[in-house]
Every structure is written in C-alpha cells, then in structure tokens.
Design a protein around this motif. Structure first.
Motif, PDB file in Angstrom:
ATOM      1  N   ILE A   1      -4.265   1.033   5.872  1.00  0.00           N
ATOM      2  CA  ILE A   1      -3.752  -0.317   5.643  1.00  0.00           C
ATOM      3  C   ILE A   1      -3.535  -1.071   6.968  1.00  0.00           C
TER       4      ILE A   1
ATOM      5  N   HIS B   1      13.348   3.009   6.801  1.00  0.00           N
ATOM      6  CA  HIS B   1      14.144   2.370   7.856  1.00  0.00           C
ATOM      7  C   HIS B   1      13.765   0.902   8.073  1.00  0.00           C
TER       8      HIS B   1
ATOM      9  N   ASP C   1       0.862  -1.179   0.000  1.00  0.00           N
ATOM     10  CA  ASP C   1       0.000   0.000   0.000  1.00  0.00           C
ATOM     11  C   ASP C   1       0.902   1.233   0.000  1.00  0.00           C
TER      12      ASP C   1
ATOM     13  N   ARG D   1       5.729  -0.506  13.841  1.00  0.00           N
ATOM     14  CA  ARG D   1       5.410   0.483  12.803  1.00  0.00           C
ATOM     15  C   ARG D   1       6.667   1.312  12.584  1.00  0.00           C
ATOM     16  N   VAL D   2       7.042   1.447  11.335  1.00  0.00           N
ATOM     17  CA  VAL D   2       8.314   2.122  11.058  1.00  0.00           C
ATOM     18  C   VAL D   2       8.241   2.822   9.696  1.00  0.00           C
ATOM     19  N   LEU D   3       8.947   3.916   9.563  1.00  0.00           N
ATOM     20  CA  LEU D   3       9.033   4.569   8.253  1.00  0.00           C
ATOM     21  C   LEU D   3       9.637   3.576   7.264  1.00  0.00           C
TER      22      LEU D   3
ATOM     23  N   GLU E   1       4.108  -1.628   8.344  1.00  0.00           N
ATOM     24  CA  GLU E   1       3.595  -2.162   9.603  1.00  0.00           C
ATOM     25  C   GLU E   1       3.687  -3.685   9.546  1.00  0.00           C
TER      26      GLU E   1
ATOM     27  N   GLU F   1      -0.091   4.501   0.280  1.00  0.00           N
ATOM     28  CA  GLU F   1      -0.702   5.757   0.760  1.00  0.00           C
ATOM     29  C   GLU F   1       0.242   6.565   1.641  1.00  0.00           C
ATOM     30  N   GLN F   2       0.964   5.902   2.557  1.00  0.00           N
ATOM     31  CA  GLN F   2       1.902   6.590   3.434  1.00  0.00           C
ATOM     32  C   GLN F   2       3.230   5.839   3.431  1.00  0.00           C
ATOM     33  N   PRO F   3       4.341   6.545   3.679  1.00  0.00           N
ATOM     34  CA  PRO F   3       5.660   5.893   3.625  1.00  0.00           C
ATOM     35  C   PRO F   3       5.968   5.095   4.894  1.00  0.00           C
ATOM     36  N   VAL F   4       5.089   4.163   5.198  1.00  0.00           N
ATOM     37  CA  VAL F   4       5.194   3.420   6.455  1.00  0.00           C
ATOM     38  C   VAL F   4       5.080   1.920   6.179  1.00  0.00           C
TER      39      VAL F   4
END
Lengths: 444, 443
Positions: free
Chosen positions: A366, A105, A29, A100-102, A36, A31-34
């Motif tokens: 997500i 990283h 996904d 949860r992490v960018l 999980e 949507e965000q640079p994350v």
C-alpha cells in the motif's frame, strides 16, 4: 502479456479537496497493521533562491525535528518509543514528508507528525546541528565519483542561472540562515498546493473521523506560485567538464542533454526507446555493447528524468581511465544509431512487455500505491492514467517510437562530465570537445 | 503477522536432496523465486579467492539450453527483475516475476543448476567486467579501509577476504577451476529453492519443482564443503584493544570500532541485535543522544551487527570534525557501550525496540522478495528458515537481564578492534569551524 496486465484497478479510496485547499486521499488496506501518511508539496531544490542551494533540504529536515509545542528530544522519543519513523523524499520539484507507524499507535502519532509539518519549531540549535550534518555529508561526497559526476553534470548542463542547476554545496549550506528556512517554508508549504495520503489499516470512515478535521483546520502560509522553468537551449556542440580526482584508477562518465518533460506527447514513446538504448539493463544496446561484448564496464544505463516542464536525458558508466576515449566513442555511436536509425519491432515488443509487466511491482504494497497516487496528482493525472497504462503502452507503434527518438531525443552535442585522474584522461577526452577542468572540491 | 507467515510456509525435500520452501501471499500478482546455494567466499582456497563471485557472473552467461544473458533478458521481458549476490557463506539467485511465470524461472534456474556453458571467450569478457567491479569498490576509500579492517579482524580465516576476492586470483582463475568448483558446490543437496507470492497452491509449486529439478543428480564423490574453524582473532582472544590508523582520500575523519559477535544462529544473536539498536539506531539512541547531541564529539554515529555462519562482528562508527582528537571519540563510544554493559538497559528501551522491530517486520511483509530473502538467509546460513519468524516471538519473551548478560559477554574492551580513517588532507576551514564551535559553544 495477457489481458489482465493491460488493466489495473486501484483499491477503493476516497479523495477530495478540503476547505483550506488541501487535497486529501484516504486509502484503506488491511494487509499489515501499519498506517502510512505521505504529505507532498510541489517545491524542492529547484525553487530555492540562487546562492542558497540546499535550503529546501535544510527546511525539509528541520520540519521533521518537532513542533513548536514540544522540544526535539521529546518529539523524537515519542515517535521512536512506538517504533514510528519518518519518510523524506527531497527532489528538484517536490518534497514528500511522511510517517510510518503501527496502526495501534497512529491516533497518538499522526497528530504530532501533522503538527511538526504544519507548525515546525525551527529551533536555532537544531538548525545549526542540521547544517553541520549536511556539511559533513557533502564533504563525504567528495570521495564518491558517481555522486560527483551527476552533480557536476547537472550544474554544467543547466548553469547556475537555471533553477535545475542549483546544486547544494558546502558553502551554500553554510550561508543559509534560519530566517531563510522560515521564509522558504512560509512561501512553499501551504494547504493550497499540498496533497496528503493516509494509507493503511483503518477504514475510510475511521481515517476521516480521526484526521479530516485537523487537516482541514490548517491555515498555512501564502504560497508563492513557482514560475515555469526557462527553456534550456539545445546542446549543439560537446562541452566537457573534467572533475580531477587524482586518486582514482577509473573514470565515471555522465553524458547527456536537455529533454522533454512528463507531459510531452512523446514521453511514453521515448521511454520505450530509452529502454532499448540503455534503460533496459541486459536488454539494452548500451549494456550489450559495453558490458556483455566488450567487458569494458560493470554497468551502464541511460535514463529520462522527466519534470513538470523540462526533462533531462543522461547516460552513465564507470570504466578504466586508460580506455575512457574508446568507451565514450562507443556510447555516442550507440546513441546515434538508436536516435537516427530507430529500434526494431522485436526490441519494441520487449520494451512494451517490460513496461506493462513491471507495473505490478511498482504497486506492490500500500505504501507504493500511495506514492503512485501522489505521483499522479503531482503531474495532474487521474487514476485512469495508471489503470489504462497497459493498453496505452500496448497501443504505441514502432513509427511513433522512432519518430520520438528522432525528433525529441537526437541531440547534436552533449554535455559530458568525467570524474577521474586529470593527467590520465584529459589527453584522451580532448578530441570530443573543449574541456574545463575543475577541482574535486569545487562548487558544482 | 509473523505467525501467519509461519502458518503459510510449507517445505518439501525432493529425492535428490533439494529443499523447496514456499509461502503463499496473494496481495499482489507477483512471485519471488530464489535459489540459494550454501557456498560463498568462505569455501574458497588460496589461488581461487573470488571464484564464487566469478561463478555468480557466469551463471548469467549461458547453460545447456539457455544462451548467454538470456536468463536476465527473459525475466525483463515479462516486466520482472533478477539479480544475484555472493556473500561469505552463500550465493543467492533472485528472480521476481508476474504470477504466471514461475515455470519460466524454474526452467532457467534448473538449466543452470545442471551445468554452465563456461565458454572461454565469455569467461575472459566477464573477467574484465568483474575487474571493473573490483576497482569501483577499491576506489571508494572507506570500503577499501574496511577491507583492511576485516582482514585484521578475521586474520587467518577465509572471512578475512571480501567475497569480491583477491585481484591476482580473479585474474588467474581458469575454466577448469570454475568447472571443478561448480561441480562441488552447485548441486541439489547444497541448494534451497524459495518461492513467495501469488501462486496457485503449495502442491503446485512442489510439483513444478519436481518437474524441473527432480532429475538433477548430485555428482558422486563430492565431499561436504568445509570451512576452517573460527580464528582467535575473531573471538577477540588474541587482541588487547588494538587499533590501526589509515590515511585515506576521504574528507571526514572516521572511527570504526568492532567487537566479536557470535554466529548468526546463536541464541545470543537476538539480544546483541537489541543492544545494537538501543545503542545506535535512531535519534533517541544512546550514541546519538550523548555523543552527537550532548557532547558534540561526533557529527554522526551508527552501528550494525554483521552475523556470519561461524561468527560475526559488532560494529560502531562515528564521523567527526578534524578538531576532535580521535581518542576522545573512541572514549566517548566506549563509555556508552560500557554504560550499557555495567548498568543495563531500561524497560522503556525494551518497549521501544519491540515496537521498532514490529514496525520493520510489518513493512517488510509487504514485499514477497523481502520475505523470500529473509527465509533464504535463515535456511542457508542459520540452518532453519523458521528462525527468522521465531525470533520475533522470542523478542516478546526476552528479558533485560539476558540482554545485559550478552553485552558483558561480547562488548569487552580488551577484545575490541578499532580503525581510524584519517583524511589525507585536513581542510583548514573545517578545522577552524570545528574549533570555533568548541571555543564558543552555542548549544
């Protein structure tokens, strides 16, 4: 409701069982640079040995204190330096660990998280610190009437011999030894019974390339298959547990009985009936009667807690102690009316529209999608359970709901837990059944 | 990521002064629509303390065309949820619905902005509900003690009273009081509409807002809402490291330490947030590392900044075992704070905070409701919704010297205020356990 709400499509994903038995789900996904990662085992508070209540929480927390290859402070520094944070959901029948992490990283952090979950240090110093923290947190709960009422209700309903009656308390946490933690982990955390979801800003191929091999290399312990929970006898006569809280001007009530599990054929019909009884906020009869018309409480709700085997039905509220008998009487009257006489076609229509429309909020982001997939796998459902959920709910008719309410909910008696000032409420509760008074600080 | 929110955010002010802010986000088929009024407990006077909160409840109890509780029921009927809250400076009304129900929300929100039913019998019922809510809050010993702390901290200012209000005032507020307060504060010029989520286009949102809210007039002769200036107690000028002790029905001794903080929109707010995170957030924070782990003086530590429109509080807390003297805990907290003040922070800590903030922001962005709420707070309390977004960019440029300068400005021990919550009943077992741990240290 419209047609688009009747069908939901999960985003593209890949899922398979690795050679070691670990169920792996890859969910991209952008949507965000994350990124999980959620890792779940089907063991929790109900699976600890009697007398060691709280052991699953201790184990879960210690499993996030760092791997055996590095000290706790080094591990935490590494994570927090890049803004990563743990997720922990500890329930009766499951435990979920997460990170949860960018995304930038993730390559550094996910392996360390994986190592701490699969090869935790279980350091003695951290163990003793964790026990102190848990004891303090449990001591602090003595001032929270709502927490106390729910714990004592569950203990009274199931009793100490039933796995669901195993409630963490100060003494049981103090009793736990580090060897108990090691043993619990070895017998409950294994690739053979675990699932993992990696969700977020990376392609399926990118995720697999990075993490499939380490996930598949984990050997784990020999998992101890949990026995099904023993049947709980129906409550035929009211029994009351009064937790004496002398400083409180209000009484918190939890009233309920055993109910059906998640897989029961009446489950969805009962959920719709419960919405009308007390699950539907300002659409529910309990809220209308107790708050909107009478002003006797700030909030009242009922809920069905469905486990793999058994389930619990409960209603809870807080009210002035001087009117606790009147409130309890009305709650029981509303319950009897709904379970014996059923709900109306209009009420069912409202309940169905809520259930169908609300799915969009449960799947926003997500992380929520990943949690829902783990929920499906925990109960053994395929994705189509959610994809067709709208049409399944739309197809339930009034007769089915009212039959479910009559046959699977209506109980002759209740377990009632009241937390309040004994001398004020005991005389008022006596007419509902025998009362057992317990001290505020007593073990549940 | 923040830039894209800024790029996607549009605003328009209707001819009656009502501002509409919207941001399109199509990742889920939902819309969050909120109405924020620039009124809260700070605008109340003696005799009606708690009226903003009473009106929050009455907003769900019917207006001209919407029956009592119909608002919440209709939102639930489409699978959505709604709520509201009253704070010191604002009251906010929050609705989340599937994407095609924005008109329904606007219809109901505009109807209650035009005027409330305020039926006397319903007001009496709702008064009872609010009194139950008040008692639930007051039966929590920590919450009750904290009320006393804020009463002292903001002494002489409306901020001293919780948004829940005074019980005697809640019991006596009349229907006329409610009508008068509503007329003065609940009008288009004093409100902002925020819409975030999966809508067709910004123009459509403005068009719908104009259709439903455009003809609501601002009542004549309504003076701008005024709040008294910040008292000297809140700036710390009138205190000298004071502390108070309260005996509470709570099993764990606690210390709360507060320093004055600036208003939410101040340039100093961001550096103070950075400092707070370094000191108290996470297991690698200074308080946890030093006070909990190295010295074992406390079992848990934490902190937060509470920013308001006119000023704020920078708070720290510690929970400890009864064998520890509270002055030792206080000294340990102050030592960490003074170390930051005197020696500053490290580059590594700045990097950590940037990454943590970026991660939090990214996770918040998944939810239309969270974005809506952040924009609403910045617009109504801080004066500009862009501040929330721009703060992230400012973080990238913030240097360590500026952060230390702010620490020195606000974390002055002469301006601190402490509250010690002493358990009424000291548990002998807990005491012995703590003492034994200190006599025979194993870590």
């Amino acid at each position: 409701m419209n047609d688009s709400q009747l069908h939901y499509s999960f985003p593209p994903m890949s899922e398979y069982v690795l050679g070691n038995g670990l169920r792996s789900i890859w969910l991209p996904d952008t949507e965000q640079p994350v990124i999980e990662v959620l890792f779940q085992v089907p063991s929790g508070r109900a699976h600890v040995p009697a007398g060691l209540e709280g052991l699953s929480d201790l184990t879960a927390n210690l499993m996030q204190k760092g791997p055996s290859s590095m000290g706790h402070e080094e591990y935490i520094d590494t994570l927090e330096q890049v803004g990563a944070s743990h997720v922990l959901d500890s329930g009766d029948e499951h435990t979920t660990f997460g990170i949860r992490v960018l995304a930038r990283h993730a390559d550094d952090i996910v392996p360390k998280f994986w190592e701490t979950v699969t090869s935790p240090a279980f350091d003695d110093k951290e163990f003793r610190r964790m026990k102190r923290e848990m004891v303090t947190a449990l001591e602090a709960e003595f001032s929270d009437a709502s927490v106390l009422a729910n714990k004592h209700f569950q203990a009274e309903l199931y009793g100490k011999d039933h796995p669901l009656g195993r409630i963490p308390c100060v003494n049981s946490v103090k009793r736990a030894r580090l060897d108990d933690v090691r043993s619990f982990c070895a017998s409950h955390v294994s690739p053979a019974n675990a699932s993992i979801v990696v969700a977020g800003d990376r392609s399926i191929e990118g995720m697999e390339q990075q993490w499939k091999r380490p996930f598949g290399a984990w050997k784990g312990g020999t998992v101890r298959r949990a026995s099904p929970f023993p049947e709980t006898a129906p409550v035929v006569e009211n029994r009351i547990r009064l937790v004496d809280k002398p400083d409180s001007s209000q009484t918190t009530l939890v009233i309920g009985h055993p109910s059906v599990g998640e897989a029961h054929p009446f489950r969805n019909a009962l959920a719709l009936g419960n919405y009308v009884l007390g699950g539907g906020s300002f659409r529910s009869r309990l809220m209308a009667q107790m708050r909107s018309r009478a002003g006797k409480t700030y909030g009242i709700a009922s809920q069905l807690v469905t486990g793999r085997g058994a389930g619990t039905f409960l209603m809870s509220t807080t009210t002035q102690s001087g009117q606790v008998d009147e409130v309890l009487n009305t709650i029981i009257e509303v319950y009897r009316d709904v379970t014996e006489n059923g709900i109306t076609e209009e009420e069912l229509d409202n309940a169905k529209r809520f259930a169908i429309g609300n799915l969009a909020f449960q799947l926003e982001g997500i992380g929520n999608v990943a949690e829902k997939i783990l929920w499906l796998r925990f109960y053994g459902y395929p994705n189509s359970y959610i994809e067709k959920y709208g049409s399944t709910i739309a197809g339930i008719d009034l007769a089915a709901v009212n039959t479910a309410l009559r046959n699977a909910l209506a109980s002759r008696g209740f377990v009632i837990c009241a937390v309040g000032k004994r001398e004020e409420i005991a005389p008022k509760l006596g007419r509902f059944g025998p009362i057992r008074v317990v001290n505020l600080r007593a073990e549940p | 990521m923040s830039a894209s929110i800024l790029d996607n955010t549009r605003e328009r002010t209707l001819s009656n002064g009502l501002k509409v802010i919207c941001c399109r986000k199509t990742s889920a088929p939902v819309v969050s629509a909120q109405v924020w009024y620039r009124t809260g407990s700070a605008h109340e006077r003696d005799g009606i303390r708690g009226i903003s909160h009473i009106l929050e409840h009455m907003m769900f109890r019917g207006s001209k065309n919407i029956a009592s509780e119909e608002h919440a029921q209709r939102i639930n009927d489409v699978g959505g949820h709604c709520n509201a809250f009253t704070a010191e400076d604002v009251c906010a009304y929050l609705n989340c619905v599937p994407r095609n129900y924005l008109d329904m929300v606007f219809e109901m929100e505009s109807d209650r902005m035009r005027g409330l039913a305020l039926d006397p019998a319903t007001l009496e019922t709702e008064r009872k509900v609010i009194i139950e809510e008040y008692h639930t809050y007051m039966n929590n010993p920590v919450a009750k003690a904290f009320l006393e702390f804020r009463r002292d901290f903001f002494d002489g200012h409306p901020y001293a009273v919780s948004p829940l209000g005074q019980l005697s005032d809640i019991q006596s507020v009349t229907q006329d009081d409610c009508r008068d307060y509503f007329r003065k504060h609940y009008h288009p010029e004093n409100a902002v509409i925020l819409v975030v989520g999966d809508f067709d286009s910004e123009e459509k949102v403005f068009e719908k807002a104009g259709k439903w809210f455009g003809d609501i007039d601002v009542p004549p002769d309504v003076p701008p809402a005024a709040v008294p200036p910040v008292p000297s107690s809140a700036t710390g000028e009138s205190r000298r490291g004071e502390w108070m002790k309260r005996i509470v029905e709570f099993d764990v001794p606690m210390l709360i330490l507060g320093y004055p903080a600036p208003e939410s929109a101040a340039q100093d707010a961001l550096p103070l947030d950075i400092l707070q995170m370094i000191i108290s957030q996470g297991e690698s924070s200074r308080l946890h590392r030093e006070v909990v782990r190295r010295q074992s003086v406390a079992v848990m530590t934490g902190g937060m900044n509470h920013f308001l429109k006119l000023c704020g509080m920078s708070l720290f807390f510690a929970a400890f075992t009864p064998d520890i003297n509270v002055r030792r805990v206080w000294k340990a907290l102050e030592k960490e704070i003074s170390t930051v003040r005197d020696r500053g922070i490290t580059t590594s800590e700045m990097t950590k905070i940037r990454n943590t903030t970026l991660t939090h922001r990214a996770l918040e962005m998944y939810s239309a409701e969270h974005i809506c709420q952040r924009l609403g707070f910045s617009e109504t309390v801080e004066g500009d919704h862009r501040l929330w977004i721009e703060r992230m960019q400012a973080l990238e440029k913030l240097d360590r010297d500026r952060v230390i300068e702010v620490a020195r400005k606000y974390w002055d021990p002469r301006k601190s205020h402490a509250l010690f919550l002493k358990p009424k009943r000291t548990k002998p077992l807990l005491f012995i356990m703590g003492l034994a741990r200190r006599i025979v240290p194993r870590s």
